[in-house]
Design a protein around this motif. Structure first.
Motif, mmCIF file in Angstrom:
data_model
loop_
_atom_site.group_PDB
_atom_site.id
_atom_site.type_symbol
_atom_site.label_atom_id
_atom_site.label_comp_id
_atom_site.label_asym_id
_atom_site.label_seq_id
_atom_site.Cartn_x
_atom_site.Cartn_y
_atom_site.Cartn_z
ATOM 1 N N UNK A 180 13.581 9.022 -13.855
ATOM 2 C CA UNK A 180 12.278 9.375 -14.301
ATOM 3 C C UNK A 180 11.338 10.122 -13.283
ATOM 4 N N UNK A 181 11.645 10.606 -11.968
ATOM 5 C CA UNK A 181 10.946 11.098 -11.040
ATOM 6 C C UNK A 181 11.283 12.524 -11.152
ATOM 7 N N UNK A 182 11.868 12.920 -12.203
ATOM 8 C CA UNK A 182 11.783 14.507 -12.462
ATOM 9 C C UNK A 182 10.767 15.015 -13.025
ATOM 10 N N UNK A 183 9.763 14.016 -13.480
ATOM 11 C CA UNK A 183 8.584 14.386 -14.129
ATOM 12 C C UNK A 183 7.467 14.381 -12.701
ATOM 13 N N UNK A 184 6.945 15.489 -12.529
ATOM 14 C CA UNK A 184 5.919 15.784 -11.326
ATOM 15 C C UNK A 184 5.154 14.465 -11.304
ATOM 16 N N UNK A 185 4.423 14.160 -12.379
ATOM 17 C CA UNK A 185 3.366 13.148 -12.182
ATOM 18 C C UNK A 185 3.922 11.761 -11.733
ATOM 19 N N UNK A 186 5.136 11.303 -12.089
ATOM 20 C CA UNK A 186 6.012 10.002 -11.952
ATOM 21 C C UNK A 186 6.380 10.360 -10.346
ATOM 22 N N UNK A 187 6.922 11.586 -9.921
ATOM 23 C CA UNK A 187 7.326 11.585 -8.572
ATOM 24 C C UNK A 187 6.044 11.554 -7.576
ATOM 25 N N UNK A 188 4.929 11.990 -8.081
ATOM 26 C CA UNK A 188 3.808 11.883 -7.092
ATOM 27 C C UNK A 188 3.417 10.242 -7.111
ATOM 28 N N UNK A 189 3.472 9.587 -8.286
ATOM 29 C CA UNK A 189 3.217 8.266 -8.018
ATOM 30 C C UNK A 189 4.133 7.716 -7.087
ATOM 31 N N UNK A 190 5.340 7.586 -7.139
ATOM 32 C CA UNK A 190 6.356 7.011 -6.301
ATOM 33 C C UNK A 190 6.320 7.425 -4.696
ATOM 34 N N UNK A 191 5.871 8.673 -4.539
ATOM 35 C CA UNK A 191 5.463 9.231 -3.214
ATOM 36 C C UNK A 191 4.343 8.570 -2.748
ATOM 37 N N UNK A 192 3.178 8.620 -3.465
ATOM 38 C CA UNK A 192 2.055 7.941 -3.115
ATOM 39 C C UNK A 192 2.297 6.292 -2.732
ATOM 40 N N UNK A 193 2.936 5.743 -3.622
ATOM 41 C CA UNK A 193 3.261 4.255 -3.578
ATOM 42 C C UNK A 193 4.000 3.847 -2.250
ATOM 43 N N UNK A 194 5.050 4.812 -1.891
ATOM 44 C CA UNK A 194 5.980 4.486 -0.665
ATOM 45 C C UNK A 194 5.159 4.726 0.538
ATOM 46 N N UNK A 195 4.042 5.924 0.441
ATOM 47 C CA UNK A 195 3.445 6.301 1.602
ATOM 48 C C UNK A 195 2.380 5.271 1.843
ATOM 49 N N UNK A 196 1.926 4.753 1.033
ATOM 50 C CA UNK A 196 0.605 3.634 1.340
ATOM 51 C C UNK A 196 1.141 2.397 1.609
ATOM 52 N N UNK A 197 2.151 2.049 1.059
ATOM 53 C CA UNK A 197 2.706 0.733 1.352
ATOM 54 C C UNK A 197 3.490 0.576 2.859
ATOM 55 N N UNK A 198 4.044 1.689 3.087
ATOM 56 C CA UNK A 198 4.742 1.659 4.649
ATOM 57 C C UNK A 198 3.832 2.499 5.603
ATOM 58 N N UNK A 199 2.564 3.145 5.107
ATOM 59 C CA UNK A 199 1.803 3.790 6.196
ATOM 60 C C UNK A 199 2.586 4.804 6.760
ATOM 61 N N UNK A 200 3.411 5.473 5.999
ATOM 62 C CA UNK A 200 4.085 6.755 6.469
ATOM 63 C C UNK A 200 3.518 7.984 5.717
ATOM 64 N N UNK A 201 3.443 9.117 6.530
ATOM 65 C CA UNK A 201 3.171 10.512 5.915
ATOM 66 C C UNK A 201 3.909 10.926 4.652
#
Length: 211
Positions: A180-201
């Motif tokens: 499902x991450x081949x959709x840009x919006x879904x990929x953006x959600x995943x990227x943002x979730x991981x970045x915020x949870x782990x505090x990683x750029x």
């Protein structure tokens, strides 16, 4: 042969009795021979006894030190690996709940050691200097400096730094594979979730579509 023995023992020609001097020499020789035999017997027993071994303190100590360092290294590695596993499990469960994401798999790579924070005192100092030039002018010069000093506490017969916090290892990178991450919006959600949870750029997070 008889004449040789008589001569050795110092026998007088007609009596056939050895002299006292020859008797003393014979007794001393027999005692020396007996001591030599006994010494050889004990020496052989000591060499053949497998229970008798020489210990080299330096070698034993070195081996013990190496084992201690190895145990500490294993303990540190296992602790970091456990944190990585916990991060991966929590993220996998979280990402699979995002709309459009399924079958997510996560790999988290952490730094190799935890960060220990010690209590420190901040020491400030200020120095003022008055200067007078050749024309009679005056000026004040102030110099400020700051330095930190680690707080020590007594522990038994020695002083050790005061530990106030142990931080988890920093995240070096995160790799996510999901459907499902081949959709840009879904990929953006995943990227943002991981970045915020782990505090990683975001540039340390890689998100790829799953086959």
């Amino acid at each position: 042969m008889k004449k040789y023995l008589q001569k050795l023992l110092g026998m007088s020609g007609g009596t056939g009795k050895p002299s006292k001097k020859a008797g003393y020499i014979l007794v001393i020789g027999l005692i020396g021979l007996l001591l030599l035999i006994v010494g050889n017997v004990f020496s052989s027993t000591s060499k053949q006894d497998p229970s008798i071994s020489e210990e080299i303190p330096g070698e034993v100590k070195e081996e013990s030190t190496d084992e201690t360092m190895l145990d500490k290294s294993k303990s540190s590695s296992s602790g970091v690996k456990e944190i990585e596993t916990n991060y991966e499990e929590d993220l996998r469960e979280l990402l699979n709940k995002i709309q459009g994401v399924s079958e997510a798999e996560v790999m988290v790579n952490l730094n190799s050691s935890k960060v220990k924070v010690y209590e420190k005192n901040l020491i400030k100092s200020q120095q003022s200097t008055e200067e007078t030039d050749t024309n009679g002018g005056e000026r004040d010069i102030e110099e400020n400096s700051e330095e930190t000093e680690t707080v020590l506490v007594r522990q038994g017969d020695k002083e050790v730094p005061l530990l106030i916090q142990t931080k988890k290892p920093d995240v070096r990178g995160v790799f996510v594979v999901a459907k499902g991450v081949d959709h840009k919006s879904v990929e953006k959600w995943v990227m943002e979730a991981v970045s915020r949870v782990l505090g990683v750029p975001a540039h340390r997070v890689s998100v790829m579509p799953k086959n």
